[in-house]
Design a protein around this motif. Structure first.
Motif, PDB file in Angstrom:
ATOM      1  N   TYR A  71      38.169  63.375 -20.057  1.00 39.55           N
ATOM      2  CA  TYR A  71      36.950  64.129 -20.314  1.00 39.55           C
ATOM      3  C   TYR A  71      36.819  64.389 -21.806  1.00 39.55           C
ATOM      4  O   TYR A  71      37.806  64.497 -22.514  1.00 39.55           O
ATOM      5  N   SER A  72      35.561  64.524 -22.246  1.00 42.11           N
ATOM      6  CA  SER A  72      35.305  64.849 -23.644  1.00 42.11           C
ATOM      7  C   SER A  72      34.006  65.637 -23.727  1.00 42.11           C
ATOM      8  O   SER A  72      33.018  65.277 -23.090  1.00 42.11           O
ATOM      9  N   GLY A  73      34.019  66.698 -24.502  1.00 43.50           N
ATOM     10  CA  GLY A  73      32.820  67.516 -24.667  1.00 43.50           C
ATOM     11  C   GLY A  73      32.827  68.710 -23.739  1.00 43.50           C
ATOM     12  O   GLY A  73      33.838  69.051 -23.128  1.00 43.50           O
ATOM     13  N   THR A  74      31.677  69.347 -23.639  1.00 41.88           N
ATOM     14  CA  THR A  74      31.517  70.540 -22.811  1.00 41.88           C
ATOM     15  C   THR A  74      30.782  70.165 -21.535  1.00 41.88           C
ATOM     16  O   THR A  74      29.623  69.724 -21.584  1.00 41.88           O
ATOM     17  N   ASP A  75      31.456  70.329 -20.408  1.00 40.42           N
ATOM     18  CA  ASP A  75      30.858  69.971 -19.121  1.00 40.42           C
ATOM     19  C   ASP A  75      29.576  70.777 -18.906  1.00 40.42           C
ATOM     20  O   ASP A  75      29.483  71.940 -19.305  1.00 40.42           O
ATOM     21  N   GLY A  79      25.852  64.939 -23.371  1.00 38.90           N
ATOM     22  CA  GLY A  79      26.916  64.310 -24.140  1.00 38.90           C
ATOM     23  C   GLY A  79      28.286  64.401 -23.491  1.00 38.90           C
ATOM     24  O   GLY A  79      29.204  63.686 -23.893  1.00 38.90           O
ATOM     25  N   PHE A  80      28.434  65.276 -22.478  1.00 38.86           N
ATOM     26  CA  PHE A  80      29.737  65.380 -21.817  1.00 38.86           C
ATOM     27  C   PHE A  80      30.118  64.025 -21.229  1.00 38.86           C
ATOM     28  O   PHE A  80      29.307  63.351 -20.608  1.00 38.86           O
ATOM     29  N   TYR A  81      31.366  63.647 -21.447  1.00 40.62           N
ATOM     30  CA  TYR A  81      31.870  62.323 -21.064  1.00 40.62           C
ATOM     31  C   TYR A  81      32.959  62.470 -20.010  1.00 40.62           C
ATOM     32  O   TYR A  81      33.818  63.354 -20.103  1.00 40.62           O
ATOM     33  N   TYR A  82      32.897  61.582 -19.018  1.00 37.37           N
ATOM     34  CA  TYR A  82      33.914  61.516 -17.972  1.00 37.37           C
ATOM     35  C   TYR A  82      34.293  60.048 -17.800  1.00 37.37           C
ATOM     36  O   TYR A  82      33.431  59.205 -17.557  1.00 37.37           O
ATOM     37  N   GLY A  83      35.566  59.728 -17.960  1.00 36.78           N
ATOM     38  CA  GLY A  83      36.051  58.368 -17.749  1.00 36.78           C
ATOM     39  C   GLY A  83      37.022  58.341 -16.587  1.00 36.78           C
ATOM     40  O   GLY A  83      37.718  59.323 -16.324  1.00 36.78           O
ATOM     41  N   TRP A  84      37.064  57.222 -15.889  1.00 32.94           N
ATOM     42  CA  TRP A  84      38.003  57.075 -14.780  1.00 32.94           C
ATOM     43  C   TRP A  84      38.626  55.688 -14.824  1.00 32.94           C
ATOM     44  O   TRP A  84      38.034  54.746 -15.321  1.00 32.94           O
ATOM     45  N   ASP A  85      39.848  55.613 -14.318  1.00 38.34           N
ATOM     46  CA  ASP A  85      40.572  54.342 -14.259  1.00 38.34           C
ATOM     47  C   ASP A  85      41.448  54.377 -13.013  1.00 38.34           C
ATOM     48  O   ASP A  85      42.329  55.219 -12.896  1.00 38.34           O
ATOM     49  N   SER A  86      41.176  53.452 -12.093  1.00 41.37           N
ATOM     50  CA  SER A  86      41.886  53.426 -10.824  1.00 41.37           C
ATOM     51  C   SER A  86      42.454  52.039 -10.572  1.00 41.37           C
ATOM     52  O   SER A  86      41.833  51.037 -10.923  1.00 41.37           O
ATOM     53  N   GLN A  87      43.593  51.988  -9.933  1.00 45.06           N
ATOM     54  CA  GLN A  87      44.158  50.719  -9.499  1.00 45.06           C
ATOM     55  C   GLN A  87      43.446  50.213  -8.242  1.00 45.06           C
ATOM     56  O   GLN A  87      43.534  49.039  -7.906  1.00 45.06           O
ATOM     57  N   GLU A  95      32.929  54.770 -16.998  1.00 46.69           N
ATOM     58  CA  GLU A  95      32.673  56.018 -17.699  1.00 46.69           C
ATOM     59  C   GLU A  95      31.260  56.489 -17.396  1.00 46.69           C
ATOM     60  O   GLU A  95      30.379  55.696 -17.074  1.00 46.69           O
ATOM     61  N   GLN A  96      31.095  57.789 -17.477  1.00 45.95           N
ATOM     62  CA  GLN A  96      29.822  58.417 -17.168  1.00 45.95           C
ATOM     63  C   GLN A  96      29.570  59.491 -18.224  1.00 45.95           C
ATOM     64  O   GLN A  96      30.493  60.184 -18.631  1.00 45.95           O
ATOM     65  N   ARG A  97      28.324  59.602 -18.656  1.00 48.14           N
ATOM     66  CA  ARG A  97      27.979  60.571 -19.686  1.00 48.14           C
ATOM     67  C   ARG A  97      26.689  61.289 -19.265  1.00 48.14           C
ATOM     68  O   ARG A  97      25.768  60.656 -18.765  1.00 48.14           O
ATOM     69  N   ILE A  98      26.648  62.602 -19.489  1.00 51.30           N
ATOM     70  CA  ILE A  98      25.414  63.338 -19.231  1.00 51.30           C
ATOM     71  C   ILE A  98      24.425  62.949 -20.330  1.00 51.30           C
ATOM     72  O   ILE A  98      24.672  63.187 -21.510  1.00 51.30           O
ATOM     73  N   ILE A 107      19.252  66.422 -13.819  1.00 49.17           N
ATOM     74  CA  ILE A 107      20.321  65.990 -14.718  1.00 49.17           C
ATOM     75  C   ILE A 107      20.433  64.474 -14.586  1.00 49.17           C
ATOM     76  O   ILE A 107      20.368  63.935 -13.487  1.00 49.17           O
ATOM     77  N   THR A 108      20.538  63.799 -15.730  1.00 52.93           N
ATOM     78  CA  THR A 108      20.583  62.343 -15.756  1.00 52.93           C
ATOM     79  C   THR A 108      21.906  61.898 -16.369  1.00 52.93           C
ATOM     80  O   THR A 108      22.363  62.470 -17.367  1.00 52.93           O
ATOM     81  N   PHE A 109      22.500  60.859 -15.768  1.00 59.47           N
ATOM     82  CA  PHE A 109      23.784  60.332 -16.212  1.00 59.47           C
ATOM     83  C   PHE A 109      23.645  58.865 -16.585  1.00 59.47           C
ATOM     84  O   PHE A 109      23.020  58.102 -15.854  1.00 59.47           O
ATOM     85  N   ASP A 110      24.257  58.471 -17.690  1.00 61.42           N
ATOM     86  CA  ASP A 110      24.406  57.052 -18.022  1.00 61.42           C
ATOM     87  C   ASP A 110      25.778  56.638 -17.529  1.00 61.42           C
ATOM     88  O   ASP A 110      26.778  57.304 -17.834  1.00 61.42           O
TER      89      ASP A 110
END
Length: 179
Positions: A71-75, A79-87, A95-98, A107-110
């Motif tokens: 995570y990066s930024g303020t949820d 601009g808040f960023y969420y990344g995931w990595d799964s096997q 990754e997803q960003r507000i 609320i819209t996410f890229d």
């Protein structure tokens, strides 16, 4: 002409046909689902605006409890960023960003999918008050498939595939917020 050459020519013809077909196939898809939640629009929006809360209701976030998350930024803010990595290939890596927030409404996410395939999408969640304690939530998903991969849209029903997951997530959200 040998059998091998005939097989290669047939395969080449199929590939050319698919490439030509892909020129005329749509490249974008849109899927959305909605649910009515027996809570105020303010309470619902106050919950969904936080990206980390998707861990509790999103079908995709629940696929692999061991996936690595960053995570990066303020949820709850642009601009808040969420990344995931799964096997697990069903979850993959991305990754997803507000991208935008219309307070109390949308609320819209890229979204950038990295593995198992590269792709981009825009998702949004909208709330509409139906009464003091009733809110319609619409979760939408717009994606693009670049040429020539867009030919897969002929064989995939994105509305069913993605829609089923959106429905599951919305039912999970409803159960959480109506407790």
């Amino acid at each position: 002409m040998s059998v091998l050459i005939k097989i290669l020519l047939i395969l080449a013809g199929i590939v050319v046909l698919l490439l030509l077909t892909a020129i005329f196939v749509k490249k974008e898809y849109t899927v959305s689902r909605e649910v009515t939640i027996n809570r105020s629009a303010d309470a619902v929006f106050s919950y969904i605006r936080f990206l980390k809360n998707q861990d509790a209701y999103s079908v995709w976030n629940r696929i692999d409890p061991a996936m690595k998350k960053t995570y990066s930024g303020t949820d709850g803010t642009v601009g808040f960023y969420y990344g995931w990595d799964s096997q697990d290939k069903r979850a993959g890596k991305g990754e997803q960003r507000i991208a935008a927030i219309s307070p109390g409404h949308e609320i819209t996410f890229d979204i950038h999918f990295i593995k198992p395939f590269d792709g981009r999408a825009v998702a949004s969640m909208q709330t509409i008050a139906l009464g003091d304690q009733s809110t319609k939530v619409t979760w939408g998903f717009n994606g693009k498939m670049a040429y020539p991969m867009n030919v897969m849209l002929l064989f995939m029903n994105m509305d069913n595939m993605v829609g089923k997951d959106l429905e599951g997530g919305l039912q999970n959200l409803k159960a959480i917020l109506e407790k």
